[in-house]
Design a protein around this motif. Structure first.
Motif, short mmCIF file in Angstrom:
data_model
loop_
_atom_site.label_atom_id
_atom_site.label_comp_id
_atom_site.label_asym_id
_atom_site.label_seq_id
_atom_site.Cartn_x
_atom_site.Cartn_y
_atom_site.Cartn_z
N PRO A 43 0.79 -1.23 0.00
CA PRO A 43 0.00 0.00 0.00
C PRO A 43 0.83 1.29 0.00
CG PRO A 43 -1.05 -1.61 1.40
CD PRO A 43 0.27 -2.22 0.97
N CYS A 183 -7.93 -3.92 -8.48
CA CYS A 183 -6.98 -3.04 -7.79
C CYS A 183 -7.17 -1.58 -8.19
CB CYS A 183 -5.55 -3.49 -8.12
SG CYS A 183 -4.42 -3.24 -6.74
N ALA A 186 -5.76 1.29 -5.84
CA ALA A 186 -4.36 1.72 -5.96
C ALA A 186 -4.23 2.78 -7.05
CB ALA A 186 -3.49 0.51 -6.28
N THR A 378 -8.06 -7.15 -0.96
CA THR A 378 -7.12 -6.18 -0.43
C THR A 378 -6.37 -6.74 0.78
OG1 THR A 378 -8.93 -5.25 0.82
CG2 THR A 378 -8.39 -4.16 -1.27
N CYS A 417 -10.47 0.50 4.60
CA CYS A 417 -9.59 0.91 3.50
C CYS A 417 -9.31 2.39 3.65
CB CYS A 417 -10.26 0.72 2.15
SG CYS A 417 -10.52 -0.99 1.74
N LYS A 467 -3.39 6.46 7.63
CA LYS A 467 -2.63 5.68 6.64
C LYS A 467 -1.15 5.62 7.04
CE LYS A 467 -2.23 4.36 2.05
NZ LYS A 467 -2.99 3.30 1.45
#
Ligand SMILES: Cc1cc2nc3c(=O)[nH]c(=O)nc-3n(C[C@H](O)[C@H](O)[C@H](O)COP(=O)(O)OP(=O)(O)OC[C@H]3O[C@@H](n4cnc5c(N)ncnc54)[C@H](O)[C@@H]3O)c2cc1C
Lengths: 489, 61
Positions: A43, A183, A186, A378, A417, A467
């Protein structure tokens, strides 16, 4: 003494290996096979791709961590599975080819009692003409799927921003490079981070950013979108994703299968049959994923790859693979224990297991080109599945047929997420989502397929902090530092 | 034109919601964002708990 062999040391394989070793201690053997000497917190590759982190900050060498934990690490790639062994010796085994440890190119047969396939995806650049060859990226576009790809993406992005500084208008395209990609999160993060980087460089007015994706609308994410419960409303994530793009002046092309890539130019076909092309100075396109191409053979040496794997290369597990239309898809189609139906000592975890079908509605262009986002698996589900599979195998080793298997159905699993929209302790932002369940379940939640009390999203600086904290927490956990078991998957 | 009206000039953007000054300030207000972080962490713990609760044990045969 039983031997558990784990193919792959990504989020799923590493989680399975470390928990299995912790639970089994020295009574049994845990062997990990992975062609890469480094563990990568994937990530954070997004931040490598915009130059906010370097490769060293998102990777670490696996060998010392495994040596300390008592896990036998072989830097090698698995080639084939012999789940019945051979006529001469009925013990199942895998063949591997070393890629490091001074044994490059050597092959070996490694027997196992239990096997976990956690080999993740093959980055199938070769599926789109011009995007690359096989799993190798071509010269025309960049990717952020590995730390090396992301470092290269940053170099090329820097050159583009320099040109913009010199007054040359630049065109950036970010998105998916094929009609069956997954994905999207991303790519979405990267688009927002590139925009943030261009603004920070003071050249935003000289950079055009274009999103291109196989999703029917921004925010589908291969999850058939999400309906978020926010401040008394239930609203589509589409509004949120389109708003984030609009606010930043990023235009989008939806439902697009990128059919060809050349230097500075790509062609696409849309689900309504429209075709088009886009010129670019810089493009980051996620490739489609497939299985890594493991083969399987029976005791006589006859190939049984089609029995163990689906045609896309992902491993068959306890899912319902009967083909059926979208209207008949059920939460119960999704696997629960991730055990191979033919070989009960073989399991698959993370991206390596074959989903029964997509989550988003399948669509095809008039020419017959499938333009359907594939389901994401994920970090959180990959880790959770890895741990559940390790638990099941530890039980099987200890208790044999009386053992209980642990479940981790994506239709009964929530996820958290956090999608970065730019870095900076005070200037950063990220979109933070929670959702439940990952796979829509219209029987339990007839309205939207998900629990809108638990499905939620918001954007702000706190998302960036979260994050950033997660980056450190997960590296801490993966390095097996004190308290690692307390950090959830 | 105020910032939150800017999207109506572009047909692709016109159904989007563009934040105005108050929203933009709150997105970066340290105190408010600390509160949001606590709020999101509580939500996340809820998801982790439900995942743990849903992990069942099935007979292996
Ligand atoms: C740029 C990017 C950003 C992302 N951001 C997020 C995010 O913010 N949050 C999130 O939850 N998820 C995110 N994801 C998704 C997440 O990274 C994946 O879900 C996760 O890595 C899947 O884990 P895995 O173990 O199945 O596969 P991987 O992590 O890909 O691991 C596969 C492993 O198998 C090994 N392997 C490959 N071939 C072989 C072979 N033949 N034999 C043996 N070993 C082999 C590989 O070397 C690797 O060690 C992101 C993905 C990308 C690409």
């Amino acid at each position: 003494m039983a031997r558990l062999v784990i193919l792959g040391a990504g989020i799923a394989g590493h989680t399975a290996a470390t928990f299995a070793k912790k639970w089994l201690a020295d009574a049994h053997e845990v062997v990990v096979i992975s062609p890469n000497s480094l563990w990568n917190w994937i990530p954070s590759n997004i931040w490598v791709g915009v130059g906010k982190m370097d490769k060293k900050r998102v990777t670490f060498p696996l060998a010392p961590v495994y040596a300390k934990a008592g896990i036998d690490f072989r830097q090698a790639k698995a080639l084939a599975i012999y789940p019945e062994g051979k006529e001469s010796d009925k013990h199942p085994f895998v063949t591997i080819e070393y890629t490091g440890q001074g044994r490059e190119g050597q092959t070996e047969a490694l027997s196992y009692d239990y096997l976990i396939n956690a080999t993740g995806p093959k980055l199938n650049f070769g599926a789109t003409p011009g995007l690359g060859t096989g799993s190798h990226i071509g010269p025309h576009t960049v990717s952020v799927c590995t730390a090396d790809h992301a470092a290269e993406a940053h170099e090329r992005l820097r050159a583009i921003l320099d040109k913009a500084r010199q007054g040359h208008r630049q065109k950036i395209v970010v998105g998916t490079g094929h009609g069956t990609c997954t994905c999207h999160g991303a790519a979405f993060e990267y688009a927002l981070n590139v925009e943030h980087a261009a603004r920070q460089a003071g050249v935003r007015d000289r950079v055009d950013i274009q999103w291109i994706s196989n999703e029917p609308y921004p925010g589908d994410f291969g999850m058939d979108g999400m309906q978020l419960g926010i401040m008394g409303y239930v609203t589509s994530v589409r509004i949120m994703a389109e708003s984030l793009f609009s606010e930043r002046g990023i235009h989008w092309i939806n439902s697009a299968h990128v059919s060809k890539v050349d230097a500075g130019r790509l062609e696409y076909e849309q689900v309504d049959g429209t075709t088009g092309e886009e010129a670019f100075d810089f493009a980051m396109l996620i490739p489609p994923f497939s299985g890594v191409g493991l083969k399987a053979y029976d005791r006589q040496g006859t190939e049984i790859t089609d029995t163990m794997f689906l045609p896309n290369g992902f491993m068959r597990v306890d899912a319902d693979y009967t083909p059926k239309p979208y209207a008949e898809w059920k939460a119960s189609d999704w696997p629960v224990t991730y055990r191979n139906p033919d070989y009960p000592n073989v399991f698959a975890a993370g991206i390596a297991f074959a989903p029964p079908h997509p989550i988003s509605k399948p669509r095809t262009s008039p020419r017959g080109t499938p333009i359907t986002p594939m389901p994401p698996r994920t970090g959180m589900p990959s880790g959770t599945i890895g741990k559940a599979v390790a638990h099941s195998i530890v039980n099987l080793i200890r208790e044999g047929d009386r053992a209980k298997l642990h479940t981790a159905s994506m239709a009964e699993m929530g996820a958290i997420c956090v999608a970065s929209a730019g870095t900076g302790f005070q200037s950063g932002q990220a979109v933070s989502f929670t959702m439940y369940p990952l796979v829509k379940d219209f029987e339990t939640y007839p309205g939207t397929g998900r629990d809108t009390k638990r499905t939620y999203g918001e954007i702000g600086l706190s998302g960036h902090w979260i994050k950033y904290i997660l980056h450190h927490l997960f590296l801490w956990k993966a390095k097996l530092k004190p308290g690692w078991t307390l950090i959830p998957e | 034109m105020i910032k939150e009206e800017r999207n109506f000039a572009d047909p692709q953007f016109e159904t989007a919601m563009i934040p105005g000054r108050f929203q933009r300030t709150m997105r970066h207000c340290i105190v408010w964002q600390l509160i949001r972080m606590v709020f999101f962490s509580v939500r996340s713990i809820g998801i982790i708990m439900v995942n743990l609760k849903n992990e069942k044990e099935l007979p292996s045969t």
